[in-house]
Design an enzyme around this catalytic site. Structure first.
Site, PDB file in Angstrom:
ATOM      1  N   TYR A   1       2.272  17.360   5.510  1.00  0.00           N
ATOM      2  CA  TYR A   1       2.239  15.914   5.735  1.00  0.00           C
ATOM      3  C   TYR A   1       1.938  15.571   7.192  1.00  0.00           C
ATOM      4  CZ  TYR A   1       3.880  11.017   5.652  1.00  0.00           C
ATOM      5  OH  TYR A   1       3.983   9.648   5.744  1.00  0.00           O
TER       6      TYR A   1
ATOM      7  N   SER B   1       7.643 -11.138   5.286  1.00  0.00           N
ATOM      8  CA  SER B   1       8.885 -11.174   6.057  1.00  0.00           C
ATOM      9  C   SER B   1       8.615 -11.715   7.459  1.00  0.00           C
ATOM     10  CB  SER B   1       9.518  -9.787   6.136  1.00  0.00           C
ATOM     11  OG  SER B   1       8.642  -8.871   6.749  1.00  0.00           O
TER      12      SER B   1
ATOM     13  N   GLY C   1       4.129  -9.432   1.149  1.00  0.00           N
ATOM     14  CA  GLY C   1       4.579  -9.006   2.469  1.00  0.00           C
ATOM     15  C   GLY C   1       4.645 -10.135   3.470  1.00  0.00           C
TER      16      GLY C   1
ATOM     17  N   SER D   1      -7.302  -1.302   7.243  1.00  0.00           N
ATOM     18  CA  SER D   1      -7.173  -1.036   8.675  1.00  0.00           C
ATOM     19  C   SER D   1      -8.311  -0.131   9.116  1.00  0.00           C
ATOM     20  CB  SER D   1      -5.834  -0.347   8.959  1.00  0.00           C
ATOM     21  OG  SER D   1      -5.790   0.175  10.277  1.00  0.00           O
TER      22      SER D   1
ATOM     23  N   ASP E   1       8.842  -5.141  -5.014  1.00  0.00           N
ATOM     24  CA  ASP E   1       8.946  -3.892  -4.260  1.00  0.00           C
ATOM     25  C   ASP E   1       7.753  -3.038  -4.651  1.00  0.00           C
ATOM     26  OD1 ASP E   1       9.477  -1.453  -3.148  1.00  0.00           O
ATOM     27  OD2 ASP E   1      11.456  -1.196  -4.034  1.00  0.00           O
TER      28      ASP E   1
END
Length: 329
Positions: free
Chosen positions: A185, A33, A31, A164, A85
């Site tokens: 959800y 980017s 990750g 986190s 991915d």
């Protein structure tokens, strides 16, 4: 004993302090980017002359942009871009196979599982799993297990799992992993489940491979404005939903006193601490924040994220979900 760092400590300060621990190492970061914490992390540690920075991402064009930024600032630092991915188990297998095929990279010193998605609308991956759980946890679980032999080929392997304090929203939902196919959800509870899984995975690796020298930790980087929050409405309904979850669970509401935002440089301080600080050999499996081992008495550390029983339950569930068992003697 580690020096007393805090929320103001920057990644730049720690890179300067730990330069000798970084120099000459091979570091794989997921990750990376542009404008992500991953990009900030690899661009900062490039100052300390690592041997190779392996940069992974779903979009190799974006990863290449970060590689080019490193090359421009530090032309002697080698980089390699890898397509990964994490929302696809097939992609995780392909990426791992590629890493394992690199004869010119016989070992990896540090693996930083940084990539993730946050509070996205409900979706199932092609493999049939809820997307936040799949991308943040399952993809990393499979990829890490498949390349862990390369980590173990060096003397002081390190595994960093970026979690986190949002792990406070949910334990792993062993009996309803995908929210009844989205029927019940809640984007924050789903994110919390995934972040708890990140903590438990680090704990499992510390337990299973600590005797082989692997130090595995998880961490909360802080609240930082990055592309991770692209799906979050920070001024409207998403904040109300977040506060409602905290209120229901009896947590102190995150926005009650206003969020304490960090700069990108402060946001990667715990990445640098987790990846390189020698004191963590004495705290294998720990959960970190603000560049120190988090204190469950005074900081947000839920017991469901540090339970050895929950960690083993998740390991077994994850093996079943990826269709492969990983046993370490």
């Amino acid at each position: 004993m580690a020096p007393q760092y805090n929320a103001e400590t920057t990644g730049s300060e720690l890179v300067a302090e730990l330069a000798s621990q970084i120099k000459g190492k091979v570091i794989l970061t997921t990750g990376v980017s542009p404008k992500s914490l991953g990009a900030e992390f690899v661009q900062l540690i490039a100052k300390a002359e690592p041997a190779l920075l392996i940069l992974t991402g779903r979009n190799t064009t974006k990863s290449q942009q970060t590689a080019e930024a490193i090359a421009k600032a530090h032309p002697n630092v080698k980089t390699r871009v890898l397509k990964l991915d994490l929302g696809s188990l097939a992609s995780a297998r392909e990426a791992a196979a590629e890493v394992n095929s690199w004869q010119d990279v016989p070992h990896i010193d540090v693996l930083v599982n940084n990539a993730g998605i946050m509070a996205v609308p409900f979706a199932l991956t092609a493999d049939g799993y809820e997307s936040q759980y799949a991308t943040n946890h399952l993809g990393h679980f499979l990829f890490t297990n498949l390349i862990v032999d390369k980590l173990l080929k060096n003397n002081e392997p390190r595994l960093v799992s970026v979690s986190s304090d949002a792990h406070r929203f949910s334990a792993v939902r062993f009996d309803d992993n995908d929210f009844h196919g989205g029927e019940n959800y809640n984007k924050w509870i789903a994110y919390g489940q995934a972040k708890t899984a990140n903590m438990l995975m680090a704990l499992s690796f510390a337990e299973k491979l600590g005797r082989k020298g692997l130090v595995a930790v998880s961490l909360h980087p802080g609240v930082i404005g990055t592309n991770l929050g692209d799906f979050v409405d920070w001024t409207g309904g998403d904040v109300a939903l977040l506060n409602a979850v905290d209120k229901t669970l009896g947590n102190r509401e995150a926005w009650e006193d206003g969020l304490k935002w960090k700069t990108h440089d402060q946001g990667v301080a715990t990445h640098v601490f987790g990846a390189f600080h020698p004191s963590l050999k004495e705290h294998n499996g720990a959960y970190l924040q603000d560049a120190h081992v988090a204190d469950p008495w005074t900081e947000t550390v839920k017991a469901w994220g540090t339970s050895h029983v929950e960690a083993e339950r998740l390991w077994k569930l994850s093996e079943k979900q990826v269709g492969q068992e990983f046993t370490y003697n």
